[in-house]
Write a protein that holds these residues in place. Structure first.
Motif, short mmCIF file in Angstrom:
data_model
loop_
_atom_site.label_atom_id
_atom_site.label_comp_id
_atom_site.label_asym_id
_atom_site.label_seq_id
_atom_site.Cartn_x
_atom_site.Cartn_y
_atom_site.Cartn_z
N GLU A 1 10.29 -14.14 -8.76
CA GLU A 1 9.68 -12.96 -8.14
C GLU A 1 9.01 -13.42 -6.85
O GLU A 1 8.50 -14.53 -6.77
N LEU A 2 9.09 -12.57 -5.85
CA LEU A 2 8.75 -13.00 -4.50
C LEU A 2 7.26 -12.99 -4.17
O LEU A 2 6.89 -13.33 -3.06
N GLN A 3 6.42 -12.65 -5.11
CA GLN A 3 4.98 -12.73 -4.87
C GLN A 3 4.38 -13.86 -5.69
O GLN A 3 3.17 -13.98 -5.82
N CYS A 4 5.22 -14.73 -6.20
CA CYS A 4 4.83 -15.80 -7.12
C CYS A 4 4.67 -17.13 -6.38
O CYS A 4 5.65 -17.67 -5.87
N HIS B 1 1.54 -8.84 -10.06
CA HIS B 1 1.79 -8.83 -8.61
C HIS B 1 2.32 -7.46 -8.22
O HIS B 1 3.48 -7.15 -8.46
N LYS B 2 1.48 -6.65 -7.58
CA LYS B 2 1.82 -5.25 -7.40
C LYS B 2 2.96 -4.98 -6.42
O LYS B 2 3.52 -3.90 -6.43
N HIS B 3 3.31 -5.95 -5.58
CA HIS B 3 4.40 -5.73 -4.63
C HIS B 3 5.71 -6.41 -5.04
O HIS B 3 6.69 -6.38 -4.31
N ARG C 1 -1.21 -9.14 0.81
CA ARG C 1 -2.13 -8.36 1.67
C ARG C 1 -1.49 -7.13 2.26
O ARG C 1 -2.09 -6.06 2.30
N LYS C 2 -0.25 -7.25 2.76
CA LYS C 2 0.37 -6.17 3.54
C LYS C 2 1.28 -5.26 2.73
O LYS C 2 1.55 -4.13 3.15
N GLY C 3 1.84 -5.76 1.63
CA GLY C 3 2.71 -4.93 0.79
C GLY C 3 4.05 -4.60 1.44
O GLY C 3 4.63 -5.41 2.17
N GLU C 4 4.54 -3.39 1.16
CA GLU C 4 5.88 -3.00 1.59
C GLU C 4 6.11 -3.10 3.10
O GLU C 4 7.20 -3.49 3.52
#
Length: 174
Positions: free
Chosen positions: A19-22, A55-57, A90-93
């Motif tokens: 997962e890319l927020q890991c 990780h919400k994004h 921090r920035k999300g989508e």
């Protein structure tokens, strides 16, 4: 993504549940680069999505990766986003679209894909399969039917993957 065709008989497949927020997946990039350098076309890396709720994004990022594959830049996109996991947090989508633009991809199409959810089924299917085979965290690797969990520690994992890949490739030659 590529498939194993008859003209490529000596190919080992390494599935990478990621997962890319890991941050651990970012650390694993060095191992993946080393494996690609060592094996080249003899090792097929398959990115599998396993977004984690903490990780919400990560779910949006998984969808964005699928759009990057469609636009022919899957791995460069994965590496670009993983290299900046804090920024994604921090920035999300908007960050996902920004990275697409930086790589020369059709950023408007990324934005549209995130809105219309065209890649959700792929992400959901990967996550369901991951859960079914016992994936609980990322990164997790599957090669030769063996699951290796890199979420707790990546110590020695590349060596173990190389041992399995060498065995698989030796068994396919001849």
């Amino acid at each position: 993504m590529s498939d194993s065709s008859p003209d490529r008989p000596s190919v080992a497949v390494l599935e990478v549940w990621c997962e890319l927020q890991c941050p651990d997946c970012r650390t694993a990039l060095d191992d993946l680069r080393a494996l690609r350098a060592r094996y080249g076309d003899r090792l097929e890396l398959r990115l599998r999505h396993f977004p984690l709720e903490k990780h919400k994004h990560s779910f949006a990022a998984a969808q964005a990766v699928e759009e990057a594959w469609e636009q022919g830049q899957g791995w460069p996109y994965v590496e670009a986003v993983l290299g900046r996991v804090e920024e994604l947090g921090r920035k999300g989508e908007p960050f996902l679209v920004e990275v697409a633009r930086e790589l020369g991809l059709d950023a408007e199409e990324f934005d549209t894909a995130l809105i219309d959810g065209r890649h959700i089924l792929i992400v959901d299917a990967d996550q369901a399969e991951g859960k079914a085979i016992g994936v609980t965290g990322t990164p997790t690797y599957v090669i030769g039917g063996e699951r290796l969990d890199g979420g707790k520690s990546q110590e020695g994992l590349r060596t173990r993957i190389e041992e399995i890949a060498d065995r698989l490739l030796a068994g396919q030659e001849g």
